[in-house]
Motif scaffolding. Structure first.
Motif, PDB file in Angstrom:
ATOM      1  N   PHE A   1       0.833  -1.209   0.000  1.00 52.19           N
ATOM      2  CA  PHE A   1       0.000   0.000   0.000  1.00 52.19           C
ATOM      3  C   PHE A   1       0.865   1.256   0.000  1.00 52.19           C
ATOM      4  O   PHE A   1       0.674   2.151  -0.836  1.00 52.19           O
ATOM      5  N   SER A   2       1.817   1.332   0.921  1.00 48.13           N
ATOM      6  CA  SER A   2       2.647   2.538   1.019  1.00 48.13           C
ATOM      7  C   SER A   2       3.543   2.712  -0.198  1.00 48.13           C
ATOM      8  O   SER A   2       3.725   3.830  -0.695  1.00 48.13           O
ATOM      9  N   GLY A   3       4.118   1.603  -0.707  1.00 53.99           N
ATOM     10  CA  GLY A   3       5.001   1.694  -1.871  1.00 53.99           C
ATOM     11  C   GLY A   3       4.282   2.185  -3.109  1.00 53.99           C
ATOM     12  O   GLY A   3       4.776   3.066  -3.831  1.00 53.99           O
ATOM     13  N   ASN A   4       3.086   1.658  -3.368  1.00 52.15           N
ATOM     14  CA  ASN A   4       2.337   2.080  -4.558  1.00 52.15           C
ATOM     15  C   ASN A   4       1.779   3.489  -4.403  1.00 52.15           C
ATOM     16  O   ASN A   4       1.683   4.234  -5.388  1.00 52.15           O
ATOM     17  N   VAL A   5       1.408   3.870  -3.175  1.00 48.16           N
ATOM     18  CA  VAL A   5       0.968   5.253  -2.938  1.00 48.16           C
ATOM     19  C   VAL A   5       2.116   6.224  -3.205  1.00 48.16           C
ATOM     20  O   VAL A   5       1.926   7.291  -3.812  1.00 48.16           O
ATOM     21  N   LEU A   6       3.328   5.864  -2.780  1.00 49.82           N
ATOM     22  CA  LEU A   6       4.494   6.712  -3.028  1.00 49.82           C
ATOM     23  C   LEU A   6       4.764   6.858  -4.528  1.00 49.82           C
ATOM     24  O   LEU A   6       5.126   7.946  -4.999  1.00 49.82           O
ATOM     25  N   ILE A   7       4.588   5.758  -5.277  1.00 50.81           N
ATOM     26  CA  ILE A   7       4.773   5.824  -6.732  1.00 50.81           C
ATOM     27  C   ILE A   7       3.772   6.809  -7.345  1.00 50.81           C
ATOM     28  O   ILE A   7       4.132   7.658  -8.177  1.00 50.81           O
TER      29      ILE A   7
ATOM     30  N   TYR B   1      10.264  -0.855 -10.283  1.00 45.65           N
ATOM     31  CA  TYR B   1      10.201   0.346 -11.115  1.00 45.65           C
ATOM     32  C   TYR B   1      11.015   1.496 -10.543  1.00 45.65           C
ATOM     33  O   TYR B   1      11.474   2.361 -11.292  1.00 45.65           O
ATOM     34  N   SER B   2      11.200   1.546  -9.221  1.00 46.89           N
ATOM     35  CA  SER B   2      11.947   2.659  -8.629  1.00 46.89           C
ATOM     36  C   SER B   2      13.450   2.397  -8.601  1.00 46.89           C
ATOM     37  O   SER B   2      14.249   3.291  -8.899  1.00 46.89           O
ATOM     38  N   LEU B   3      13.841   1.172  -8.257  1.00 40.70           N
ATOM     39  CA  LEU B   3      15.257   0.871  -8.138  1.00 40.70           C
ATOM     40  C   LEU B   3      15.957   0.814  -9.491  1.00 40.70           C
ATOM     41  O   LEU B   3      17.164   1.059  -9.577  1.00 40.70           O
ATOM     42  N   ARG B   4      15.226   0.504 -10.552  1.00 45.39           N
ATOM     43  CA  ARG B   4      15.833   0.383 -11.879  1.00 45.39           C
ATOM     44  C   ARG B   4      15.520   1.584 -12.768  1.00 45.39           C
ATOM     45  O   ARG B   4      15.714   1.526 -13.977  1.00 45.39           O
ATOM     46  N   ASN B   5      15.065   2.671 -12.177  1.00 46.07           N
ATOM     47  CA  ASN B   5      14.672   3.837 -12.959  1.00 46.07           C
ATOM     48  C   ASN B   5      15.183   5.098 -12.276  1.00 46.07           C
ATOM     49  O   ASN B   5      14.762   5.440 -11.175  1.00 46.07           O
ATOM     50  N   LYS B   6      16.112   5.810 -12.930  1.00 50.16           N
ATOM     51  CA  LYS B   6      16.724   7.001 -12.337  1.00 50.16           C
ATOM     52  C   LYS B   6      15.698   8.110 -12.137  1.00 50.16           C
ATOM     53  O   LYS B   6      15.744   8.831 -11.136  1.00 50.16           O
ATOM     54  N   ASP B   7      14.792   8.273 -13.096  1.00 43.08           N
ATOM     55  CA  ASP B   7      13.773   9.324 -12.978  1.00 43.08           C
ATOM     56  C   ASP B   7      12.869   9.089 -11.783  1.00 43.08           C
ATOM     57  O   ASP B   7      12.526  10.022 -11.045  1.00 43.08           O
ATOM     58  N   MET B   8      12.468   7.827 -11.579  1.00 42.56           N
ATOM     59  CA  MET B   8      11.607   7.510 -10.447  1.00 42.56           C
ATOM     60  C   MET B   8      12.346   7.696  -9.129  1.00 42.56           C
ATOM     61  O   MET B   8      11.783   8.213  -8.154  1.00 42.56           O
ATOM     62  N   LYS B   9      13.616   7.296  -9.077  1.00 41.34           N
ATOM     63  CA  LYS B   9      14.393   7.472  -7.852  1.00 41.34           C
ATOM     64  C   LYS B   9      14.536   8.949  -7.512  1.00 41.34           C
ATOM     65  O   LYS B   9      14.419   9.348  -6.351  1.00 41.34           O
ATOM     66  N   GLY B  10      14.764   9.778  -8.555  1.00 43.55           N
ATOM     67  CA  GLY B  10      14.875  11.206  -8.327  1.00 43.55           C
ATOM     68  C   GLY B  10      13.572  11.811  -7.834  1.00 43.55           C
ATOM     69  O   GLY B  10      13.562  12.648  -6.918  1.00 43.55           O
ATOM     70  N   ALA B  11      12.452  11.388  -8.419  1.00 37.41           N
ATOM     71  CA  ALA B  11      11.142  11.907  -8.011  1.00 37.41           C
ATOM     72  C   ALA B  11      10.800  11.488  -6.586  1.00 37.41           C
ATOM     73  O   ALA B  11      10.239  12.276  -5.812  1.00 37.41           O
ATOM     74  N   LEU B  12      11.141  10.250  -6.234  1.00 33.12           N
ATOM     75  CA  LEU B  12      10.868   9.766  -4.874  1.00 33.12           C
ATOM     76  C   LEU B  12      11.718  10.524  -3.846  1.00 33.12           C
ATOM     77  O   LEU B  12      11.232  10.847  -2.747  1.00 33.12           O
TER      78      LEU B  12
END
Length: 313
Positions: free
Chosen positions: A37-43, A288-299
């Motif tokens: 729940f928390s991980g997908n909400v953060l995405i 999706y977050s660990l293998r994606n620089k854009d997502m890591k930056g947004a998080l």
């Protein structure tokens, strides 16, 4: 439609017949659900808060995260409540409702993975036409089409199930109301239901999977034709997260629903269901977050802004 059932509730066997083991699994499933729940909400929050991620790929990723929350919540929450209360029952209406949402969110997962594969195909194979082919209008239409089709499929199964008679309050050998275990409890003729499960169920699994395979055949062909150093690997790394999710998702589903009856077992079905209703939705945000620089930056921006906001409160 008139309710043909003469019973008011079903008994859900749950995740284990052993009370001690069930309590242990309760803690594990609760932790996994909270992480999911928390991980997908953060995405979802990261994508919506970062203008750089307002693209078709991340638009569908945010919707996939929402569907993963719905898929897990529709099955796990009731199971956790039953274990906590020690009453492994679900009402007849609640069973049909749970079945509807499970089928709809499960099918949406399959459809969204196919749409995301098509998005990768257009971006890699037709980059000059990408903004036209994947416009906001087209993305909105694809999203609406996925929701409408899955709603029709889930509603069809649910309404057909509502026409069956259940003369004895039987035990569903599962931790939620999946369509096949519930069908086995009916004292009516279930041939039409079984035919629709085979026809519609096969369609919503096979057709998106074929679309994904065709998309990746074209993607791989395009990457192999590129001779510029580093371009091919960069293009493939863009698809690697999606490809990992596809392999785990369809591998689990096919092993469950296309497995011969002689090989199938209740424990195997429960384990497979736990994988695609809990484990996969939990892993998706990490993949999706660990293998994606854009997502890591947004998080990182999202979490840092939350910390700054909390310091002022």
């Amino acid at each position: 439609m008139e309710n043909q059932s003469s019973i008011s509730e079903f008994f859900l066997r749950g995740i284990s017949e052993s009370p001690e083991q069930e309590q242990l699994l309760f803690g594990i499933f609760l932790c996994m659900y909270l992480v999911t729940f928390s991980g997908n909400v953060l995405i979802i929050l990261a994508i919506s808060s970062d203008p750089h991620l307002h693209t078709p790929m991340y638009f569908f990723l945010a919707n996939l995260s929402f569907v993963d929350i719905g898929l897990t919540s529709s099955t796990v929450v009731k199971m956790l409540a039953n274990v906590q209360s020690q009453h492994h029952t679900i009402s007849y209406a609640g069973c049909l409702t749970q079945m509807y949402f499970f089928l709809m969110f499960g099918d949406l997962d399959s459809f969204f993975l196919a749409v995301m594969a098509y998005d990768h195909y257009v971006a890699i194979c037709h980059p000059l036409q990408y903004s036209t082919v994947m416009s906001r209008r087209v993305c909105g239409l694809l999203l609406a089409l996925c929701w409408v089709l899955t709603h029709i499929v889930a509603l069809t199964h649910t309404l057909l199930m509502a026409q069956l008679s259940f003369c004895v309050a039987g035990e569903v050998p599962h931790f939620f109301c999946d369509i096949t275990p519930v069908l086995k409890l009916s004292c009516s003729d279930t041939h039409i239901n079984e035919l629709m499960v085979f026809a519609l169920g096969g369609t919503v699994l096979i057709v998106p999977f074929i679309c994904i395979v065709i998309s990746y055949i074209h993607i791989i062909s395009a990457i192999l034709r590129v001779r510029t150093s580093g371009v091919g690997s960069k293009a493939f790394s863009t698809c690697s997260s999606h490809l990992c999710v596809v392999c785990v998702f369809y591998g689990t589903l096919f092993s469950t629903y296309l497995c011969p009856a002689s090989v199938a077992s209740v424990k195997k079905d429960i384990a497979a269901a736990a994988v695609y209703t809990v484990v996969i939705p939990m892993l998706n945000p990490f993949i999706y977050s660990l293998r994606n620089k854009d997502m890591k930056g947004a998080l990182k921006k999202l979490l840092s802004s939350k910390r700054i906001l909390s310091s002022y409160i």
